[in-house]
Design a protein around this motif. Sequence first.
Motif, PDB file in Angstrom:
ATOM      1  N   LEU A 295     -10.163   5.947  -1.335  1.00 55.17           N
ATOM      2  CA  LEU A 295      -8.914   6.466  -1.919  1.00 55.17           C
ATOM      3  C   LEU A 295      -8.964   6.542  -3.444  1.00 55.17           C
ATOM      4  O   LEU A 295      -8.008   6.999  -4.079  1.00 55.17           O
ATOM      5  N   ASN A 296     -10.073   6.099  -4.014  1.00 53.42           N
ATOM      6  CA  ASN A 296     -10.174   6.073  -5.474  1.00 53.42           C
ATOM      7  C   ASN A 296     -10.258   7.497  -6.040  1.00 53.42           C
ATOM      8  O   ASN A 296     -11.146   8.265  -5.669  1.00 53.42           O
ATOM      9  N   ASP A 297      -9.311   7.845  -6.878  1.00 53.08           N
ATOM     10  CA  ASP A 297      -9.298   9.182  -7.477  1.00 53.08           C
ATOM     11  C   ASP A 297      -8.771   9.066  -8.908  1.00 53.08           C
ATOM     12  O   ASP A 297      -7.698   9.560  -9.240  1.00 53.08           O
ATOM     13  N   PRO A 298      -9.538   8.360  -9.767  1.00 52.53           N
ATOM     14  CA  PRO A 298      -9.024   8.079 -11.112  1.00 52.53           C
ATOM     15  C   PRO A 298      -9.009   9.329 -11.996  1.00 52.53           C
ATOM     16  O   PRO A 298      -9.798  10.243 -11.731  1.00 52.53           O
TER      17      PRO A 298
ATOM     18  N   ASN B  38      -1.283   7.375   5.493  1.00 52.60           N
ATOM     19  CA  ASN B  38      -0.860   8.133   6.684  1.00 52.60           C
ATOM     20  C   ASN B  38      -1.184   9.621   6.591  1.00 52.60           C
ATOM     21  O   ASN B  38      -0.814  10.382   7.487  1.00 52.60           O
ATOM     22  N   ASP B  39      -1.834  10.030   5.545  1.00 49.45           N
ATOM     23  CA  ASP B  39      -2.190  11.444   5.389  1.00 49.45           C
ATOM     24  C   ASP B  39      -3.231  11.822   6.468  1.00 49.45           C
ATOM     25  O   ASP B  39      -4.341  11.263   6.485  1.00 49.45           O
ATOM     26  N   PRO B  40      -2.905  12.767   7.373  1.00 45.64           N
ATOM     27  CA  PRO B  40      -3.821  13.076   8.483  1.00 45.64           C
ATOM     28  C   PRO B  40      -5.207  13.508   8.007  1.00 45.64           C
ATOM     29  O   PRO B  40      -6.217  13.088   8.591  1.00 45.64           O
TER      30      PRO B  40
ATOM     31  N   TYR C 189       0.828  -1.213   0.000  1.00 48.76           N
ATOM     32  CA  TYR C 189       0.000   0.000   0.000  1.00 48.76           C
ATOM     33  C   TYR C 189       0.858   1.257   0.000  1.00 48.76           C
ATOM     34  O   TYR C 189       2.009   1.247   0.444  1.00 48.76           O
ATOM     35  N   ARG C 190       0.252   2.318  -0.507  1.00 49.20           N
ATOM     36  CA  ARG C 190       0.949   3.610  -0.533  1.00 49.20           C
ATOM     37  C   ARG C 190       0.819   4.243   0.844  1.00 49.20           C
ATOM     38  O   ARG C 190      -0.233   4.791   1.194  1.00 49.20           O
ATOM     39  N   ALA C 191       1.889   4.182   1.617  1.00 53.58           N
ATOM     40  CA  ALA C 191       1.834   4.668   2.998  1.00 53.58           C
ATOM     41  C   ALA C 191       1.562   6.172   3.041  1.00 53.58           C
ATOM     42  O   ALA C 191       0.951   6.656   3.989  1.00 53.58           O
ATOM     43  N   ASP C 192       1.991   6.911   2.005  1.00 49.07           N
ATOM     44  CA  ASP C 192       1.744   8.363   2.016  1.00 49.07           C
ATOM     45  C   ASP C 192       0.243   8.654   2.029  1.00 49.07           C
ATOM     46  O   ASP C 192      -0.217   9.577   2.708  1.00 49.07           O
ATOM     47  N   LEU C 193      -0.551   7.850   1.316  1.00 48.05           N
ATOM     48  CA  LEU C 193      -2.001   8.055   1.300  1.00 48.05           C
ATOM     49  C   LEU C 193      -2.624   7.584   2.612  1.00 48.05           C
ATOM     50  O   LEU C 193      -3.472   8.261   3.194  1.00 48.05           O
TER      51      LEU C 193
END
Lengths: 444, 290
Positions: A192-195, A160-162, A154-158
């Motif tokens: 998280l879907n943002d196509p 863990n985004d506060p 998984y993309r940890a940046d997404l």
Amino acid sequence: MVKKVQRVGLFIVAIGLGVLLIGVPAGAKKPFEGVTIKAALIGGGNYEKLYEEFIPQWEEQTGAKVIIVAKMSHFELDKKFKIDFAAGAADYDVMTNHTSFAAQYDKFGVLLDLKPYISQGELADFLPSTLHMCYIGDRLIQLPRHIDLSNIYYRADLFNDPAKKRAFKEKYGYELAPPETWDQAYDIAEFLNDPPAVYGTQFTGKEEAFTGRFYEMLLSNGGRLFDSHWKPVFNSPIGVKTLEYFKRLYQNGLVPPGVVNYVWDDVAKNFAQGKIAFHLDWGGWYPWYDDPKSSKVAQTFGYALMPEGDAGIRVHWAGCHTFSVLKSSKNKEAAVSFVKFITSKEPQQFEAQLGFGAVRKSIWDFLLKTTKDSRKLNFYKTYKYALENDEIVTPPLIPEWPAFSNILYPELQAAILGEKPVKKALDDAARKTEELMRKAGYYD
Amino acid sequence: MIREKYLPALLITPSLSIILFVVAFPLAFSLYVSFTGYSLLTPGSMVFTGGENYVTLIHDPVFWQSLKNTVIFLTIAINTELFLGLGIALLLAREIKGGRILRTLFMIPMMFAPILVGFQFKWFFNDQVGMVNNLLYTLHLIEKPILWLIRGDLAMLSILIAEIWRGTSFMIIILTAGLMALPKDPFEAAEVDGASGFQKFRHITFPLLSPFIYIAMAIRSLDIATAFDLVQIMTGGGPAHRTELIWTYVYRLGIIDTKFGLGCAMSYVTVIISVVFAYYLFKQLLKTRG
């Protein structure tokens, strides 16, 4: 006095020479002096480093010679083996095998049972979850080289985004974290879907890669592919629910619309490009994902356990690369010795450090003790946890598996594309499967 | 006398034996296998089952779909290649500066193995990281990815584009050679009579070039089965059999599923179709030869 000293000196030199002569191993005969072993092995990529490093060592220790008669991809080897075995033309002693393919080869009656050649003590270090895959019935027909199973990247940046964490909790009522269930996986993919910049998730939607993904989710939901009489039962309500899940992901646009044409390298490229929030993939991709030369998510992605299904279990469709010895070998002792050596601790440690999943407990202990990088350590811990605690399954060990997969996956595709209702697609696949199994003699 | 009578037969015996061994015997054997239930994984399954495999094929909707797809693929690919090949050949046959370099450049697609062409075009048409969609995004022509390899019509179009790119070179080479070999007299006579460019093409070039066209079409129609690699890489015949061609289906049944009997039966259907098509083309070719 001088002469006496000279005599003592000469005596010491003579004794010394004698000791040296006795100690020189030149005269000692090595166990397989003059024996030649022919091997048909998987080639390409990192696979060949093992042969380059360790075959000369075994040759040096035993006096035998190894000739590699074929070095091909598994796909090519599979064709070669089937044709060689059917024609009785397999003139090699050792072959690369795979737990998913072994049943097909075993049907030709060519694989040597290794049990009489290996003590229980020698097998004790192998992980039970991997060793049990190497049996057909009670015959040990292969020794494991490495294993691969899937978990979540998984993309940890997404994750863990506060701001995202807050919004997610507000909407779904629980923390945004790697999903623990398939339902959570759906929620997170949706959130998280943002196509087309980022898709929630993805899956391999083609060939055996799709059959396998369906298979492991079906089992984790409490379903099965076949009953105890080899009648297909994947068109059960659990099967329908499982396939509906894939269809919802596809029809609601939570996965790239091209997934029905994706196999392993396609999903890997997408994740490495940062286009996917999370997905399931093999452990073997970790070094590639973590290399900034090949991946935009290098050093930033996370790794977590696969979600569990309705049955409360995590199921990993997994496979081991293995080595087998042929019954037709004229040098069975030497061939088994070679297979034991090449799957022993030192070669396994060497391959584990190249990124392959180890199959020996001692190697996992070594990796956990010596790894300093916290992300890599988490990867090893997660991987080992799955191997020791989750359900690790091979495809059904029947020669008809590839033909069955070819029946099932186009129907799964037809369902998720909306060409057929889910139930009809599974019923059609079940009908064709029953025909396949009937012709193969399972219902006589 | 006897020696003279039998000498030719004696001389061709070795080559005839080899041809019988490597061509006729496998053909006859595979014909026999097509009437058995032979599966590679089931020893003793080479048992005569009559026309069961052929009946199975007749009742198999995927077989009919793959047959339909193959006819569409073959018709569009060969005709487009001919149209493009003829047009480019007409341009290349002229004495122009750099003509030789251009002729060489047009041969480049022939130098690539079909499998490499497949990988290349699979990447071009990938919905997420493919060159075509990225170009269209950059030009603000699309907002959502186009599913080149997923939608039935577009997937077939994509594999056709790849195949036409690969196959047109062959047409160009044969037709350019043909054009360069045409006699000059009829053109000079037409020039004197004041014929237009189109009239010269319609009444002189095309009839004289016809043998080359038929030969090129016959070879390409037999050779186009090598598109198997390309389709296998780009779509694998999917999704849900949307781009299944008869060759990918033979491979699936015969090699992956190891149903050799059924695979041979289907191969024979393919062979029969190819032979009929090639026979028609050669008949047309003979007509042009008078």
